[in-house]
Design an enzyme around this catalytic site. Structure first.
Site, mmCIF file in Angstrom:
data_model
loop_
_atom_site.group_PDB
_atom_site.id
_atom_site.type_symbol
_atom_site.label_atom_id
_atom_site.label_comp_id
_atom_site.label_asym_id
_atom_site.label_seq_id
_atom_site.Cartn_x
_atom_site.Cartn_y
_atom_site.Cartn_z
ATOM 1 N N GLY A 330 0.751 -1.338 0.046
ATOM 2 C CA GLY A 330 0.036 -0.055 -0.066
ATOM 3 C C GLY A 330 0.734 1.258 0.025
ATOM 4 N N GLU A 551 0.005 -36.177 0.439
ATOM 5 C CA GLU A 551 -0.578 -35.262 1.196
ATOM 6 C C GLU A 551 -1.103 -35.614 2.493
ATOM 7 O OE1 GLU A 551 -0.112 -32.359 0.453
ATOM 8 O OE2 GLU A 551 0.799 -32.633 -1.735
#
Length: 763
Positions: A330, A551
């Site tokens: 930002g 996984e």
């Protein structure tokens, strides 16, 4: 081949016309006061000057004005008659009397009509080209020999005995000189000089010519001056175009002129100027998650709005503020808000705008920028990506050379805080590479303040979601969605959060929904983190089973380790950056890490490869990324953080910008480091193997669930593996309060639930 006399007039006509036009334009642009006695043009320049009647009329008009001035006052009707005469002359089609100095009209091509000035770049280019063409024609050979073949030469000329001699020019062609005139009337090309001489001797022997009467052959080298000049034509054209460009020819043709701006004014800076009336559409309300940075920047604006309140206490207005932070946090957005909120002029420019291929342009643009700022003070100057021009001197440049970037930086240092005061000008800069900036640029007096803008915490992420979510049509309450999404996006920057919100809306629209739901935002986070889902990628049943068990091994090991990050989602759907599957965790936002936490992370990463070994008896290349992370953590434990007893309390950080070419320790010490890293990884491997061997049936059940659903959430993992033994923060309120981030408590119901799930998995 040289051009003959018959071709010279034909080719010289366009060159001569161009030369006349250039001369006429040049001479008409010169101020020339006509004299009564000067009625005849100089000899040879009649084509360059205007018609004689025009000059005579202007001369008589000038003489009449002189006599009228000597005669005293004019009659009352003279002014009227004079005005009518001037109007008639101005409206005449040939432009007589329309200008001063003998009535010369402006050039028809729209060029500059400034009197007394030198010809512009276009005039120089045209004159050079015309002169080059004319010179080429003048230096061409005057004779025009005809081309023949060797057979014709032998049959028509050699056998008749009319050849006097043969001249071989540049070993490429032969000129035949006839008896009597001595001129070269014919010529023919040669393939080989030696071959020609043999053929000539053979031909003369065949016709019975005595050897002493053989035709003499001589050799000559000729240089065509016109051809040599033509070789310089590209250089002359480039020089002429450069002069034309620098003098503003193209800029004037495109509307620059005397009152406009030339697009080729390379020394001028081109900042975006935002005045009080101009609005950027961004205010401080649109900047969320940067509370401390907003306070600092708003104070800079208040310095310029109310300087007396600070000056009466003896305070000086800060000259600059540097916004530093990772990409997407930002910095530029905060600058836009400053421009929208400030009541002073705001000049915005990028650091790369100062860098140019021409020497001296960068410093000139810096001077021009601050000259504009001083004319508008008090004002704010914003330099985005200032590292493009503010890189530390002496790095990356050629020693002894003229470094344009360093000269630009030196000029920027002088303008910000040099011998002369910069006035009420506040310079703001933005960069994500503060480590490479020059120390002279960072010192107080130039950038007095360094404002750190980092990734937002959970409160900041919730604020950012509250800024972007009202633009969507949500299926749930806005506050609830903002809080839930802020817990699922740790480490996300403001730009990534805006991307997640937009992707969620796009996914909902793709499925023709009436409102955006939580599942759409989950899919958006998968899209941002893992990449685009590749449904076209076909996997075999064996590969899919291997990925599912891989996984499942990660998830199982992380579930039963105290310091591992909490599991959020497991997927075996192929994606762009996550090749065949991935397990998503919610990393704890901690600033400090212990050795136990880092070792547990290593074990969790090794869980995939060990699961393949346990279930399939071999391993694959799917754990390559895991191995890299394990290696990096292990070397950090030994050489960076001082967690190894043999190495001791020493730290050897790597050099910035890449791999270090030399180590600050001996070869023997390097061997010790390698041995300790290998031992550390082996210890984590053995620990993970023992854990997965014990929980093998649970991992198998989780893999079967993955094969069925392909994507499973935390709740479904909990239904297979049981409630996690250690309490952890999962809701927004708990994460804000810090529950579970330190000294995790034991969940009293976790052991019983885990045993029940374990027995269910075995069944």
């Amino acid at each position: 081949m040289c051009l003959g006399t018959r071709q010279v007039p034909l080719l010289c006509a366009p060159a001569w016309s161009a030369f006349r036009a250039v001369g006429r334009r040049y001479l008409c642009a010169q101020p020339r006061a006509p004299k009564p006695s000067d009625h005849s043009s100089p000899k040879g320049f009649g084509h360059f000057l205007r018609h004689r009647p025009m000059r005579e009329e202007a001369a008589h008009a000038q003489a009449g004005k002189g006599k009228a001035a000597e005669g005293g006052a004019k009659s009352p009707s003279d002014p009227v008659r004079e005005a009518a005469k001037q109007s008639k002359q101005a409206s005449s089609p040939d432009g007589k009397g329309g200008g001063s100095g003998g009535g010369s009209k402006p050039p028809p091509d729209g060029g500059s009509s400034s009197e007394g000035g030198p010809p512009n770049g276009a005039t120089v280019a045209m004159a050079a080209i015309a002169s080059l063409i004319l010179t080429t024609q003048l230096f061409s050979s005057g004779d025009d020999p005809s081309e023949i073949t060797f057979a014709d030469f032998r049959r028509e000329l050699l056998e008749s005995g009319s050849v006097e001699r043969i001249v071989i020019v540049n070993k490429s062609k032969a000129r035949v000189h006839m008896r009597g005139s001595g001129l070269a009337h014919y010529w023919f090309s040669l393939g080989s000089v030696n071959g020609f001489e043999k053929k000539l001797e053979q031909a003369q022997a065949d016709i019975g010519t005595a050897q002493r009467d053989y035709i003499p052959v001589t050799y000559e080298s000729e240089t065509n001056i016109g051809a040599e000049l033509l070789k310089l034509a590209p250089t002359l054209l480039l020089v002429a175009f450069w002069i034309f460009m620098m003098r503003g020819g193209i800029g004037s043709a495109m509307g620059g002129g005397a009152g406009g701006r030339n697009i080729f004014q390379v020394g001028k800076s081109k900042p975006t100027i935002i005045n009080k009336e101009t609005k950027t559409g961004v205010t401080f309300k649109d900047v969320a998650g940067l509370a401390e940075a907003k306070v600092e920047v708003m104070e800079l604006v208040d310095f310029l709005k109310n300087p007396e309140r600070y000056k009466k206490l003896g305070a000086k207005i800060p000259k600059g503020a540097l916004l530093v932070g990772p990409p997407g946090t930002g910095k530029t957005l905060l600058a836009k808000a400053t421009a929208g909120e400030a009541s002073v002029p705001f000049l915005s420019i990028s650091g790369s705008d100062f860098i140019e291929m021409f020497v001296g342009v960068g410093p000139s643009r810096v001077r021009d920028l601050f000259a504009q700022a001083k004319s508008m003070q008090p004002c704010i100057v914003w330099i985005d990506e200032i590292d493009a021009v503010g890189r530390a001197r002496g790095k990356g440049g050629m020693a002894g050379g003229n470094d344009e970037r360093e000269n630009t930086l030196n000029q920027l240092l002088v303008e910000m805080d040099g011998f002369s005061s910069s006035g009420n000008i506040v310079v703001m800069g933005g960069t994500n590479r503060a480590d490479i900036l020059d120390p002279a640029l960072m010192r107080p007096g130039r950038f007095d303040r360094t404002i750190e803008i980092s990734a937002p915490d959970i409160k900041g992420r919730a604020e950012i979601f509250r800024v972007h979510l009202p633009k969507l049509r949500l299926a749930d309450e806005l506050e609830e969605v903002a809080r839930k999404l802020s817990t699922l996006t740790p480490g996300f920057s403001g730009a990534e959060i805006a991307n997640v919100v937009n992707e969620g809306a796009l996914i909902a629209a793709r499925h023709k929904k009436d409102a955006v739901g939580i599942d759409d935002f989950h899919a958006a986070m998968d899209r941002v983190i893992g990449g685009l889902e590749k449904k076209s990628k076909v996997m075999t049943v064996e590969d899919k089973r291997r990925v599912a068990h891989h996984e499942a091994g990660h998830a199982t090991v992380g579930w039963f380790l105290q310091h591992a990050a909490p599991l959020l989602k497991v997927s075996i759907v192929p994606r762009g950056m996550a090749a065949l599957g991935y397990a998503q965790y919610v990393p704890k936002e901690r600033k400090l890490h212990t050795k136990e936490q880092m070792v547990d992370t290593m074990c969790m990463m090794l869980g995939g490869r060990i699961a393949e070994k346990l279930f399939f008896g071999n391993i694959s290349t799917g754990a390559q990324d895991d191995q890299q992370k394990v290696t990096r953590i292990a070397y950090s434990l030994v050489t960076l953080y001082g967690f190894n007893q043999k190495i001791g309390n020493m730290s050897f950080p790597p050099e910035q910008g890449g791999m270090s070419t030399s180590r600050p320790y001996s070869e023997r010490q390097a061997e010790v480091v390698d041995e300790e890293v290998r031992a550390l990884v082996k210890e984590a491997y053995d620990r993970t193997t023992a854990l997965l061997t014990e929980k093998k049936e649970l991992a198998r059940g989780l893999a079967q669930l993955l094969l069925e659903k392909e994507v499973i959430q935390r709740e479904e993992v909990e239904s297979v593996l049981g409630v996690r033994q250690w309490r952890e923060a999962t809701t927004y309120e708990e994460l804000v309060a810090g529950v579970g981030n330190s000294n995790p408590e034991i969940n009293p119901n976790a052991a019983e639930t885990a045993m029940a799930v374990h027995h269910e998995g075995r069944r």
